[in-house]
Design an enzyme around this catalytic site. Structure first.
Site, PDB file in Angstrom:
ATOM      1  N   GLU A  86       0.853  -1.193   0.000  1.00 27.46           N
ATOM      2  CA  GLU A  86       0.000   0.000   0.000  1.00 27.46           C
ATOM      3  C   GLU A  86       0.884   1.237   0.000  1.00 27.46           C
ATOM      4  OE1 GLU A  86      -3.407   0.305   2.564  1.00 27.46           O
ATOM      5  OE2 GLU A  86      -3.728   2.393   1.968  1.00 27.46           O
ATOM      6  N   GLU A 119       4.692   5.183   3.766  1.00 28.94           N
ATOM      7  CA  GLU A 119       3.990   6.424   4.135  1.00 28.94           C
ATOM      8  C   GLU A 119       5.043   7.434   4.590  1.00 28.94           C
ATOM      9  OE1 GLU A 119       0.795   7.862   4.098  1.00 28.94           O
ATOM     10  OE2 GLU A 119       2.054   9.482   4.828  1.00 28.94           O
ATOM     11  N   ASP A 174      -2.823  12.237  -2.485  1.00 27.76           N
ATOM     12  CA  ASP A 174      -2.979  13.698  -2.441  1.00 27.76           C
ATOM     13  C   ASP A 174      -3.439  14.187  -3.815  1.00 27.76           C
ATOM     14  OD1 ASP A 174      -2.087  14.186   0.272  1.00 27.76           O
ATOM     15  OD2 ASP A 174      -0.123  13.542  -0.427  1.00 27.76           O
ATOM     16  N   LYS A 214      -5.110  21.882  -8.184  1.00 27.69           N
ATOM     17  CA  LYS A 214      -4.797  23.038  -9.051  1.00 27.69           C
ATOM     18  C   LYS A 214      -3.959  22.575 -10.239  1.00 27.69           C
ATOM     19  CE  LYS A 214      -4.837  26.432  -5.390  1.00 27.69           C
ATOM     20  NZ  LYS A 214      -4.016  27.051  -4.377  1.00 27.69           N
ATOM     21  N   ARG A 219      -9.591   6.909   6.235  1.00 25.17           N
ATOM     22  CA  ARG A 219      -9.858   8.164   6.937  1.00 25.17           C
ATOM     23  C   ARG A 219     -10.033   9.323   5.959  1.00 25.17           C
ATOM     24  NH1 ARG A 219      -7.267   8.791  12.583  1.00 25.17           N
ATOM     25  NH2 ARG A 219      -7.261   6.565  12.254  1.00 25.17           N
ATOM     26  N   TYR A 220      -9.180   9.361   4.967  1.00 25.04           N
ATOM     27  CA  TYR A 220      -9.247  10.461   4.005  1.00 25.04           C
ATOM     28  C   TYR A 220     -10.532  10.373   3.176  1.00 25.04           C
ATOM     29  CZ  TYR A 220      -7.603  13.977   0.763  1.00 25.04           C
ATOM     30  OH  TYR A 220      -7.481  15.122   0.015  1.00 25.04           O
TER      31      TYR A 220
HETATM   32  C1  SAM Z   1      -4.536  12.183   1.001  1.00 28.09           C
HETATM   33  S1  SAM Z   1      -3.643  11.110   2.010  1.00 28.09           S
HETATM   34  C2  SAM Z   1      -4.540   9.568   1.905  1.00 28.09           C
HETATM   35  C3  SAM Z   1      -4.109   8.592   2.931  1.00 28.09           C
HETATM   36  C4  SAM Z   1      -4.865   7.230   2.915  1.00 28.09           C
HETATM   37  N1  SAM Z   1      -4.552   6.479   1.721  1.00 28.09           N
HETATM   38  C5  SAM Z   1      -6.336   7.447   3.062  1.00 28.09           C
HETATM   39  O1  SAM Z   1      -7.070   7.203   2.083  1.00 28.09           O
HETATM   40  O2  SAM Z   1      -6.776   7.853   4.163  1.00 28.09           O
HETATM   41  C6  SAM Z   1      -2.208  10.738   1.014  1.00 28.09           C
HETATM   42  C7  SAM Z   1      -1.065  10.166   1.811  1.00 28.09           C
HETATM   43  O3  SAM Z   1      -0.010   9.785   0.936  1.00 28.09           O
HETATM   44  C8  SAM Z   1       1.221  10.100   1.557  1.00 28.09           C
HETATM   45  N2  SAM Z   1       2.207  10.247   0.478  1.00 28.09           N
HETATM   46  C9  SAM Z   1       2.210  11.165  -0.505  1.00 28.09           C
HETATM   47  N3  SAM Z   1       3.231  10.950  -1.353  1.00 28.09           N
HETATM   48  C10 SAM Z   1       3.889   9.858  -0.891  1.00 28.09           C
HETATM   49  C11 SAM Z   1       5.036   9.137  -1.327  1.00 28.09           C
HETATM   50  N4  SAM Z   1       5.695   9.503  -2.420  1.00 28.09           N
HETATM   51  N5  SAM Z   1       5.432   8.073  -0.610  1.00 28.09           N
HETATM   52  C12 SAM Z   1       4.772   7.705   0.519  1.00 28.09           C
HETATM   53  N6  SAM Z   1       3.660   8.339   0.984  1.00 28.09           N
HETATM   54  C13 SAM Z   1       3.242   9.399   0.283  1.00 28.09           C
HETATM   55  C14 SAM Z   1       0.933  11.359   2.334  1.00 28.09           C
HETATM   56  O4  SAM Z   1       1.844  11.534   3.400  1.00 28.09           O
HETATM   57  C15 SAM Z   1      -0.483  11.120   2.817  1.00 28.09           C
HETATM   58  O5  SAM Z   1      -0.523  10.518   4.089  1.00 28.09           O
END
Ligand code: SAM
Length: 225
Positions: free
Chosen positions: A57, A82, A131, A135, A206-207
């Site tokens: 994941e 993460e 994420d 934009k 959660r997101y």
């Molecule tokens: C919008 S959150 C969604 C988290 C989770 N998947 C959820 O649905 O609740 C995106 C997550 O991806 C992580 N993230 C972004 N780019 C990443 C990368 N290149 N490697 C590891 N984690 C990353 C961020 O720190 C963040 O916690």
């Protein structure tokens, strides 16, 4: 040229948030070193003796789906990457509470972990609600881009599965186009209701619950040819 324009591999977003609780700090100091995925070339199967499959994941956030899948699938080994320390700490709490022994963690950039993996070494990959960078000028910051898809295809076994979910329509459209353009993935959906409805094995994240996007969540499942 700015990083955004080059699309270089910078890690955007937060790496550290509010201070960890005492329990979380303790787990980061003691349990994380035991579960941390080592650096360098890596056969992920070697981390999980006797497991039939290895799942990954990417950006697991609070870790609820990763911990949930690991509890449901003791026959598989799970890699989780993460960047955000608080998310890692939340996953560690779930690992301890659930006595889960089939998860290994990379705190940092998932793309660096993928670089370490050999060809055809994973059975399943989840990229859930990454994420969104809505934009237009930030779009290059998105995780799912053509080069990233190429790397996913490289590390997936023939028949391995990929799930991408988002609640941003533009990200869904572009990710679908990028993944199909690679030419090594078959999209499993036959009808619209299949990608508009959470798959039966999905664990709400959660997101996802925050409903910050501009469309209802879209779940795109693919099989590596
Ligand atoms: C919008 S959150 C969604 C988290 C989770 N998947 C959820 O649905 O609740 C995106 C997550 O991806 C992580 N993230 C972004 N780019 C990443 C990368 N290149 N490697 C590891 N984690 C990353 C961020 O720190 C963040 O916690």
């Amino acid at each position: 040229m700015k990083d955004d324009e080059r699309g270089t591999r910078r890690l955007y977003g937060r790496a550290v948030g509010k201070p960890l609780s005492k329990r979380q700090r303790g787990l980061v100091d003691t349990l994380l070193p035991k579960l941390a995925i080592p650096e360098g070339a890596l056969d992920p199967a070697s981390l999980f003796h006797g497991k039939r499959e290895v799942w990954l994941e990417i950006g697991f956030g609070g870790g609820e789906q990763l911990a949930g899948q690991a509890a449901r699938h003791p026959e598989a080994g799970f890699l989780g990457a993460e960047a955000f320390l608080e998310g890692v700490a939340k996953l560690l709490t779930q690992i301890e509470e659930g006595k889960l022994s089939n998860i290994r963690i990379r705190r940092g950039d998932a793309r660096e972990l993928i670089d370490q993996l050999p060809l055809a070494s994973l059975d399943r990959i989840f990229v859930l609600f990454p994420d969104p960078w809505p934009k237009a000028r930030h779009r290059k910051r998105r995780l799912v881009q053509p080069d990233f898809v190429t790397e996913l295809a490289r590390v997936m076994k023939p028949g391995a599965r990929l799930r991408f979910a988002t609640d941003w329509a533009d990200y869904a459209n572009r990710a679908l186009a990028d993944i199909l353009r690679d030419g090594r993935f078959d999209w499993t959906a036959q009808r619209a209701h299949e990608w508009r409805k959470p798959p039966a094995d999905h664990i709400t994240t959660r997101y996802q619950e925050k409903r910050l996007g501009d469309c209802t969540p879209v779940f795109l499942d693919f099989v590596r040819r």
